[in-house]
Design a protein around this motif. Structure first.
Motif, mmCIF file in Angstrom:
data_model
loop_
_atom_site.group_PDB
_atom_site.id
_atom_site.type_symbol
_atom_site.label_atom_id
_atom_site.label_comp_id
_atom_site.label_asym_id
_atom_site.label_seq_id
_atom_site.Cartn_x
_atom_site.Cartn_y
_atom_site.Cartn_z
ATOM 1 N N SER A 70 0.724 -1.487 0.045
ATOM 2 C CA SER A 70 -0.081 -0.036 -0.055
ATOM 3 C C SER A 70 0.922 1.413 0.136
ATOM 4 C CB SER A 70 -0.952 0.083 1.191
ATOM 5 O OG SER A 70 -0.268 -0.118 2.286
ATOM 6 N N GLU A 71 2.091 1.028 0.249
ATOM 7 C CA GLU A 71 3.084 2.296 0.423
ATOM 8 C C GLU A 71 3.643 2.615 -1.052
ATOM 9 O OE1 GLU A 71 4.920 1.901 4.935
ATOM 10 O OE2 GLU A 71 5.739 0.703 3.443
ATOM 11 N N GLY A 72 3.713 1.636 -1.725
ATOM 12 C CA GLY A 72 4.408 2.089 -3.061
ATOM 13 C C GLY A 72 4.990 0.806 -4.012
ATOM 14 N N LEU A 73 5.774 0.975 -4.827
ATOM 15 C CA LEU A 73 6.468 0.137 -5.875
ATOM 16 C C LEU A 73 7.588 0.573 -6.356
ATOM 17 C CD1 LEU A 73 3.491 -1.139 -8.471
ATOM 18 C CD2 LEU A 73 4.748 -2.604 -6.767
ATOM 19 N N GLN A 74 8.484 -0.244 -6.386
ATOM 20 C CA GLN A 74 9.779 -0.029 -6.840
ATOM 21 C C GLN A 74 10.139 -0.591 -8.033
ATOM 22 O OE1 GLN A 74 13.696 -1.231 -4.564
ATOM 23 N NE2 GLN A 74 13.699 1.107 -4.268
ATOM 24 N N PHE A 75 10.736 0.095 -9.380
ATOM 25 C CA PHE A 75 10.688 -0.391 -10.528
ATOM 26 C C PHE A 75 12.322 -0.114 -10.710
ATOM 27 C CE2 PHE A 75 6.332 0.850 -11.095
ATOM 28 C CZ PHE A 75 5.924 -0.236 -12.004
ATOM 29 N N VAL A 76 12.845 -1.096 -11.288
ATOM 30 C CA VAL A 76 14.508 -0.924 -11.631
ATOM 31 C C VAL A 76 14.694 -1.422 -13.026
ATOM 32 C CG1 VAL A 76 16.547 -2.128 -11.192
ATOM 33 C CG2 VAL A 76 14.946 -2.084 -9.290
ATOM 34 N N ALA A 77 15.444 -0.559 -13.747
ATOM 35 C CA ALA A 77 16.010 -0.536 -15.194
ATOM 36 C C ALA A 77 17.411 -0.730 -15.177
ATOM 37 C CB ALA A 77 15.436 0.376 -16.022
ATOM 38 N N THR A 78 17.665 -2.034 -16.088
ATOM 39 C CA THR A 78 19.305 -2.244 -16.089
ATOM 40 C C THR A 78 19.677 -1.844 -17.284
ATOM 41 O OG1 THR A 78 18.989 -4.614 -16.306
ATOM 42 C CG2 THR A 78 19.462 -3.705 -14.153
ATOM 43 N N THR A 79 18.648 -1.875 -18.266
ATOM 44 C CA THR A 79 18.943 -1.632 -19.949
ATOM 45 C C THR A 79 17.913 -0.679 -20.208
ATOM 46 O OG1 THR A 79 17.011 -3.035 -20.385
ATOM 47 C CG2 THR A 79 19.209 -4.031 -20.235
ATOM 48 N N ASP A 80 18.468 0.079 -21.382
ATOM 49 C CA ASP A 80 17.728 0.894 -22.149
ATOM 50 C C ASP A 80 16.528 0.424 -22.810
ATOM 51 O OD1 ASP A 80 18.681 0.110 -24.501
ATOM 52 O OD2 ASP A 80 20.171 1.950 -24.934
ATOM 53 N N SER A 81 15.589 1.103 -23.452
ATOM 54 C CA SER A 81 14.488 0.647 -24.206
ATOM 55 C C SER A 81 14.887 -0.657 -25.246
ATOM 56 C CB SER A 81 13.541 1.585 -24.885
ATOM 57 O OG SER A 81 12.996 2.370 -23.578
ATOM 58 N N ASP A 82 16.091 -0.254 -25.827
ATOM 59 C CA ASP A 82 16.362 -1.228 -26.808
ATOM 60 C C ASP A 82 17.272 -2.578 -26.408
ATOM 61 O OD1 ASP A 82 15.729 0.759 -28.993
ATOM 62 O OD2 ASP A 82 17.540 1.669 -28.912
ATOM 63 N N GLY A 83 17.420 -2.531 -24.979
ATOM 64 C CA GLY A 83 17.893 -3.826 -24.326
ATOM 65 C C GLY A 83 19.355 -3.943 -24.265
ATOM 66 N N ASP A 84 19.993 -2.646 -24.580
ATOM 67 C CA ASP A 84 21.489 -2.445 -24.071
ATOM 68 C C ASP A 84 21.813 -2.080 -22.688
ATOM 69 O OD1 ASP A 84 22.075 -2.886 -26.895
ATOM 70 O OD2 ASP A 84 21.733 -0.729 -27.500
ATOM 71 N N ALA A 85 22.743 -2.567 -22.024
ATOM 72 C CA ALA A 85 23.040 -2.426 -20.820
ATOM 73 C C ALA A 85 23.307 -0.824 -20.478
ATOM 74 C CB ALA A 85 24.124 -3.072 -20.273
ATOM 75 N N LEU A 86 22.933 -0.175 -19.617
ATOM 76 C CA LEU A 86 23.130 1.195 -19.057
ATOM 77 C C LEU A 86 24.473 1.216 -18.632
ATOM 78 C CD1 LEU A 86 19.718 1.769 -17.015
ATOM 79 C CD2 LEU A 86 20.219 2.499 -19.409
ATOM 80 N N ASP A 87 25.272 2.246 -19.014
ATOM 81 C CA ASP A 87 26.590 2.374 -18.883
ATOM 82 C C ASP A 87 26.757 4.028 -18.394
ATOM 83 O OD1 ASP A 87 29.470 2.972 -19.060
ATOM 84 O OD2 ASP A 87 29.574 1.044 -20.275
ATOM 85 N N LEU A 88 27.579 4.165 -17.358
ATOM 86 C CA LEU A 88 27.901 5.711 -17.038
ATOM 87 C C LEU A 88 28.647 6.411 -18.165
ATOM 88 C CD1 LEU A 88 28.394 4.776 -13.234
ATOM 89 C CD2 LEU A 88 26.868 6.382 -14.260
ATOM 90 N N GLY A 89 29.138 5.714 -19.090
ATOM 91 C CA GLY A 89 30.030 6.594 -20.038
ATOM 92 C C GLY A 89 28.961 7.023 -21.087
#
Length: 191
Positions: A70-89
Protein backbone atom coordinates in the motif's frame (compact mmCIF):
# COMPACT_ATOMS: atom_id res chain seq x y z
CA UNK A 1 28.66 -51.08 -10.33
CA UNK A 2 27.05 -49.45 -13.34
CA UNK A 3 23.86 -48.87 -11.41
CA UNK A 4 25.73 -47.11 -8.60
CA UNK A 5 27.56 -44.81 -11.06
CA UNK A 6 24.29 -43.89 -12.81
CA UNK A 7 22.64 -43.28 -9.46
CA UNK A 8 25.47 -41.02 -8.29
CA UNK A 9 25.43 -39.18 -11.62
CA UNK A 10 21.66 -38.65 -11.39
CA UNK A 11 21.96 -37.33 -7.84
CA UNK A 12 24.76 -34.94 -8.88
CA UNK A 13 22.70 -33.60 -11.81
CA UNK A 14 19.58 -33.20 -9.65
CA UNK A 15 21.49 -31.35 -6.92
CA UNK A 16 23.22 -29.08 -9.46
CA UNK A 17 19.97 -28.16 -11.19
CA UNK A 18 18.10 -27.72 -7.89
CA UNK A 19 20.73 -25.55 -6.23
CA UNK A 20 21.36 -23.62 -9.46
CA UNK A 21 17.68 -22.71 -9.90
CA UNK A 22 17.36 -21.84 -6.22
CA UNK A 23 20.39 -19.54 -6.44
CA UNK A 24 18.97 -17.89 -9.57
CA UNK A 25 15.56 -17.41 -7.94
CA UNK A 26 17.11 -15.76 -4.88
CA UNK A 27 19.59 -13.51 -6.68
CA UNK A 28 17.84 -12.46 -9.89
CA UNK A 29 14.52 -14.22 -10.03
CA UNK A 30 13.00 -12.31 -12.94
CA UNK A 31 11.07 -15.42 -13.92
CA UNK A 32 9.42 -15.67 -10.51
CA UNK A 33 6.82 -13.01 -9.67
CA UNK A 34 8.43 -10.16 -11.63
CA UNK A 35 6.48 -7.81 -13.89
CA UNK A 36 8.36 -6.16 -16.77
CA UNK A 37 7.13 -3.03 -18.53
CA UNK A 38 9.66 -2.19 -21.24
CA UNK A 39 13.08 -1.90 -19.58
CA UNK A 40 11.50 -1.54 -16.12
CA UNK A 41 11.01 -4.51 -13.78
CA UNK A 42 9.19 -4.69 -10.46
CA UNK A 43 8.24 -7.39 -7.99
CA UNK A 44 4.73 -6.42 -6.80
CA UNK A 45 4.55 -9.34 -4.34
CA UNK A 46 7.49 -8.05 -2.29
CA UNK A 47 5.35 -5.59 -0.36
CA UNK A 48 2.38 -7.90 0.20
CA UNK A 49 1.69 -9.47 3.60
CA UNK A 50 2.24 -12.98 2.19
CA UNK A 51 4.69 -12.85 -0.75
CA UNK A 52 5.32 -15.91 -2.90
CA UNK A 53 8.20 -18.12 -1.67
CA UNK A 54 10.65 -16.80 -4.29
CA UNK A 55 9.95 -13.16 -3.44
CA UNK A 56 10.19 -14.02 0.25
CA UNK A 57 13.59 -15.68 -0.33
CA UNK A 58 14.77 -12.67 -2.35
CA UNK A 59 13.72 -10.30 0.47
CA UNK A 60 15.52 -12.43 3.05
CA UNK A 61 18.70 -12.76 1.00
CA UNK A 62 18.84 -9.04 0.18
CA UNK A 63 18.14 -8.11 3.82
CA UNK A 64 16.57 -4.90 2.58
CA UNK A 65 13.65 -2.96 3.92
CA UNK A 66 10.99 -2.84 1.21
CA UNK A 67 7.91 -0.70 0.89
CA UNK A 68 4.60 -2.26 1.84
CA UNK A 69 2.22 -2.90 -1.06
CA UNK A 70 0.00 0.00 0.00
CA UNK A 71 3.03 2.31 0.35
CA UNK A 72 4.43 1.99 -3.15
CA UNK A 73 6.33 0.09 -5.83
CA UNK A 74 9.96 0.12 -6.88
CA UNK A 75 10.85 -0.31 -10.57
CA UNK A 76 14.42 -1.11 -11.64
CA UNK A 77 15.90 -0.72 -15.13
CA UNK A 78 19.30 -2.17 -16.02
CA UNK A 79 18.91 -1.68 -19.78
CA UNK A 80 17.64 1.02 -22.10
CA UNK A 81 14.51 0.53 -24.22
CA UNK A 82 16.60 -1.15 -26.95
CA UNK A 83 17.88 -3.78 -24.50
CA UNK A 84 21.45 -2.45 -24.19
CA UNK A 85 22.96 -2.28 -20.68
CA UNK A 86 23.01 1.16 -19.04
CA UNK A 87 26.56 2.55 -18.88
CA UNK A 88 27.85 5.63 -17.04
CA UNK A 89 29.95 6.54 -20.08
CA UNK A 90 26.71 7.38 -21.91
CA UNK A 91 23.86 9.84 -21.49
CA UNK A 92 20.23 8.69 -21.54
CA UNK A 93 16.87 10.39 -21.82
CA UNK A 94 13.70 9.26 -20.08
CA UNK A 95 10.53 10.23 -21.93
CA UNK A 96 6.89 9.58 -21.23
CA UNK A 97 4.57 9.35 -18.29
CA UNK A 98 5.00 7.82 -14.86
CA UNK A 99 2.06 5.81 -13.49
CA UNK A 100 -0.28 7.72 -11.23
CA UNK A 101 1.28 8.17 -7.81
CA UNK A 102 1.33 10.78 -5.08
CA UNK A 103 5.11 11.16 -5.30
CA UNK A 104 8.05 9.42 -6.99
CA UNK A 105 11.84 9.43 -6.93
CA UNK A 106 14.44 8.46 -9.53
CA UNK A 107 17.92 7.34 -8.47
CA UNK A 108 20.89 5.59 -10.06
CA UNK A 109 22.75 2.79 -8.29
CA UNK A 110 25.63 0.45 -9.08
CA UNK A 111 25.62 -3.35 -8.77
CA UNK A 112 26.03 -3.10 -4.97
CA UNK A 113 23.15 -0.59 -4.68
CA UNK A 114 25.51 2.28 -3.91
CA UNK A 115 23.97 5.58 -5.02
CA UNK A 116 25.80 7.16 -7.98
CA UNK A 117 24.63 10.76 -7.57
CA UNK A 118 27.41 13.28 -8.15
CA UNK A 119 28.93 14.80 -4.98
CA UNK A 120 27.06 17.88 -3.85
CA UNK A 121 23.79 16.85 -5.50
CA UNK A 122 20.68 15.19 -4.13
CA UNK A 123 20.75 11.38 -3.96
CA UNK A 124 17.57 11.15 -6.05
CA UNK A 125 15.50 13.26 -8.40
CA UNK A 126 12.02 13.93 -7.00
CA UNK A 127 8.78 14.32 -8.96
CA UNK A 128 8.36 17.84 -7.60
CA UNK A 129 11.64 18.96 -9.21
CA UNK A 130 11.15 18.09 -12.86
CA UNK A 131 10.21 20.19 -15.85
CA UNK A 132 7.25 18.67 -17.67
CA UNK A 133 6.20 18.90 -21.32
CA UNK A 134 2.92 20.66 -22.19
CA UNK A 135 1.10 17.28 -22.17
CA UNK A 136 2.43 16.41 -18.70
CA UNK A 137 5.10 14.01 -20.00
CA UNK A 138 8.53 14.10 -18.44
CA UNK A 139 11.88 14.48 -20.18
CA UNK A 140 14.81 13.66 -17.90
CA UNK A 141 18.46 13.44 -18.92
CA UNK A 142 20.57 10.94 -16.96
CA UNK A 143 24.35 10.80 -17.08
CA UNK A 144 27.69 12.34 -16.21
CA UNK A 145 27.59 14.96 -19.01
CA UNK A 146 25.73 18.24 -18.50
CA UNK A 147 22.35 18.47 -20.27
CA UNK A 148 19.65 21.16 -20.41
CA UNK A 149 16.33 21.01 -18.54
CA UNK A 150 15.93 18.25 -15.96
CA UNK A 151 19.19 16.36 -15.39
CA UNK A 152 20.07 13.57 -12.95
CA UNK A 153 23.81 14.13 -12.56
CA UNK A 154 25.80 10.94 -11.97
CA UNK A 155 29.37 10.12 -11.02
CA UNK A 156 31.54 7.10 -11.76
CA UNK A 157 32.03 4.61 -14.57
CA UNK A 158 30.69 1.23 -15.59
CA UNK A 159 27.21 -0.28 -15.60
CA UNK A 160 24.39 1.10 -13.48
CA UNK A 161 20.69 0.71 -12.79
CA UNK A 162 17.91 3.26 -12.59
CA UNK A 163 15.49 2.91 -9.67
CA UNK A 164 12.09 4.57 -9.97
CA UNK A 165 10.11 4.39 -6.72
CA UNK A 166 6.41 5.25 -6.85
CA UNK A 167 4.81 6.18 -3.53
CA UNK A 168 1.09 5.71 -2.88
CA UNK A 169 0.32 4.33 -6.33
CA UNK A 170 -2.38 2.19 -7.89
CA UNK A 171 -0.01 0.88 -10.57
CA UNK A 172 -0.28 -2.91 -10.96
CA UNK A 173 -3.19 -3.10 -8.55
CA UNK A 174 -6.14 -5.09 -9.78
CA UNK A 175 -7.91 -1.88 -10.83
CA UNK A 176 -5.26 -0.24 -12.98
CA UNK A 177 -2.91 -2.95 -14.23
CA UNK A 178 -4.00 -2.78 -17.87
CA UNK A 179 -3.16 0.89 -18.47
CA UNK A 180 0.27 1.12 -16.81
CA UNK A 181 2.90 2.77 -18.98
CA UNK A 182 6.46 3.55 -17.99
CA UNK A 183 8.92 6.10 -19.38
CA UNK A 184 11.14 4.96 -22.23
CA UNK A 185 14.92 5.06 -21.78
CA UNK A 186 16.73 6.25 -24.90
CA UNK A 187 20.48 6.41 -25.47
CA UNK A 188 21.50 9.97 -26.41
CA UNK A 189 25.27 9.66 -26.85
CA UNK A 190 28.41 8.15 -25.37
CA UNK A 191 31.65 9.86 -24.40
Amino acid sequence: MRFVLRLLMSIAVALSVGFGLSYYALTDGRLFGAVSLGPWTTWPDIGSPAPNPYSNGHITRAAALHLGRSEGLQFVATTDSDGDALDLGCTYRLDGHVPVSTFWTLAAVDANWVNLAAPGTDAALRSSEIIRQSDGALAIHVGTQLRPDTWLELNGSGPFSLVLTLYDTTALSSFASSDVTMPSITLEDCA
